[in-house]
Design a protein around this motif. Sequence first.
Motif, short mmCIF file in Angstrom:
data_model
loop_
_atom_site.label_atom_id
_atom_site.label_comp_id
_atom_site.label_asym_id
_atom_site.label_seq_id
_atom_site.Cartn_x
_atom_site.Cartn_y
_atom_site.Cartn_z
N UNK A 1 0.85 -1.21 0.07
CA UNK A 1 0.18 -0.17 0.02
C UNK A 1 0.90 1.35 -0.10
N UNK A 2 0.57 2.15 -1.08
CA UNK A 2 1.45 3.15 -1.12
C UNK A 2 1.16 4.27 0.18
N UNK A 3 2.11 5.12 0.49
CA UNK A 3 1.98 6.11 1.65
C UNK A 3 1.22 7.13 0.92
N UNK A 4 0.63 7.98 2.00
CA UNK A 4 0.11 9.37 1.38
C UNK A 4 0.86 10.45 1.97
N UNK A 5 1.40 11.23 1.24
CA UNK A 5 2.53 12.30 1.64
C UNK A 5 1.50 13.56 1.72
N UNK A 6 1.84 14.58 2.68
CA UNK A 6 1.52 15.92 2.41
C UNK A 6 2.63 16.48 3.09
N UNK A 7 3.15 17.61 2.33
CA UNK A 7 4.33 18.23 2.88
C UNK A 7 4.04 19.86 2.95
N UNK A 8 3.71 20.20 4.06
CA UNK A 8 3.52 21.67 4.39
C UNK A 8 4.74 22.52 4.66
N UNK A 9 4.87 23.57 3.99
CA UNK A 9 5.78 24.63 4.21
C UNK A 9 5.18 25.70 3.40
N UNK A 10 6.14 26.91 3.98
CA UNK A 10 5.86 28.18 3.43
C UNK A 10 5.95 28.48 1.76
N UNK A 11 5.30 29.41 1.23
CA UNK A 11 5.28 29.65 -0.35
C UNK A 11 6.84 30.05 -0.63
N UNK A 12 8.01 29.46 -0.35
CA UNK A 12 9.23 29.95 -0.66
C UNK A 12 10.06 28.49 -0.27
N UNK A 13 11.49 28.78 -0.91
CA UNK A 13 12.22 27.67 -0.93
C UNK A 13 12.91 27.41 0.69
N UNK A 14 13.65 28.62 0.99
CA UNK A 14 13.99 28.47 2.49
C UNK A 14 14.72 27.13 2.83
N UNK A 15 14.59 26.82 4.14
CA UNK A 15 15.02 25.40 4.45
C UNK A 15 13.95 24.36 4.26
N UNK A 16 13.13 24.38 3.74
CA UNK A 16 12.27 23.47 3.41
C UNK A 16 11.94 23.10 1.97
N UNK A 17 13.01 23.52 0.97
CA UNK A 17 13.18 22.97 -0.36
C UNK A 17 13.51 21.39 -0.57
N UNK A 18 14.64 21.02 0.29
CA UNK A 18 15.28 19.64 0.05
C UNK A 18 14.21 18.90 0.20
N UNK A 19 13.34 18.48 0.91
CA UNK A 19 12.33 17.65 0.75
C UNK A 19 11.47 17.51 -0.52
N UNK A 20 11.08 18.76 -1.04
CA UNK A 20 10.56 18.89 -2.39
C UNK A 20 11.39 18.25 -3.50
N UNK A 21 12.80 18.68 -3.51
CA UNK A 21 13.79 17.90 -4.50
C UNK A 21 13.69 16.60 -4.22
N UNK A 22 13.45 16.02 -3.13
CA UNK A 22 13.64 14.47 -2.84
C UNK A 22 11.99 14.01 -3.55
N UNK A 23 11.31 14.39 -3.40
CA UNK A 23 9.97 13.98 -3.88
C UNK A 23 10.15 13.95 -5.42
N UNK A 24 10.66 15.10 -6.06
CA UNK A 24 10.83 15.02 -7.46
C UNK A 24 11.91 14.26 -7.94
N UNK A 25 13.11 13.93 -7.38
CA UNK A 25 14.13 12.93 -7.72
C UNK A 25 13.59 11.69 -7.85
N UNK A 26 12.64 11.38 -6.65
CA UNK A 26 12.10 9.83 -6.60
C UNK A 26 10.76 9.72 -7.59
N UNK A 27 10.31 10.85 -7.89
CA UNK A 27 9.04 10.68 -8.95
C UNK A 27 7.86 10.17 -8.12
N UNK A 28 7.91 10.38 -6.92
CA UNK A 28 6.93 10.03 -5.77
C UNK A 28 5.75 11.21 -5.55
N UNK A 29 4.76 10.92 -5.69
CA UNK A 29 3.47 11.95 -5.76
C UNK A 29 3.25 12.45 -4.21
N UNK A 30 2.78 13.57 -4.03
CA UNK A 30 2.54 14.22 -2.48
C UNK A 30 1.97 15.30 -2.91
#
Length: 205
Positions: A1-30
Amino acid sequence: MERKYVYRYFNLKGRGETPRLLFAAAGVEYTDDRVEFSDWPNIKGTTPLGVLPVLEVDGQQFPESVAISRYLANEFGLDGKSNLDKLKIDVVVDLLIATRESAANMHFEQDEAKKAELLKKFHDEQIPKCFGYIEKTLSENSSGFLVGDQLTWGDLALIDLDHLLCNLGNLINLENFPKVAAHKKQIEALPQISTYLKHRPVTSH
């Protein structure tokens, strides 16, 4: 069963961008839940520590950007192939975090004299320490990646910091670190990363 991910951060990169890059690199939906500052007071009390980012995994909330990044790297196979690889990645990430904190402290300093002092120390000490080590690390690895022969979250954290330093006023001259410059070009050219960078929201930081 696939996990359901919600990633919550401000509308900027800041210190919260690396997880978004990880999702992109893995091709995992969130769900990329970008919080506007005007909405933050109503949301703050619902988060575990009253800060962002927060990763929601199947309904459970978890704070702290580095812990989130490390978890996603482990889940997506972007954490290295051995414990020694993990150690090498963590060393680089710790250096990147220290450099990010130094840059942020300098950027938000209001006293101009102190800001100039912090800038000098940043260029004379922090940049050579961090990027000198990374330059050496890349020189010792013929693949062009930081560790091993494939992408890891250390690579993503590094290009994330590169982008931050550029956004804060070109705080680093990558011509002084040719291996880091080549690394940035290599990682940004990866199809999944290239696509993400082209389509992510444009923000000042």
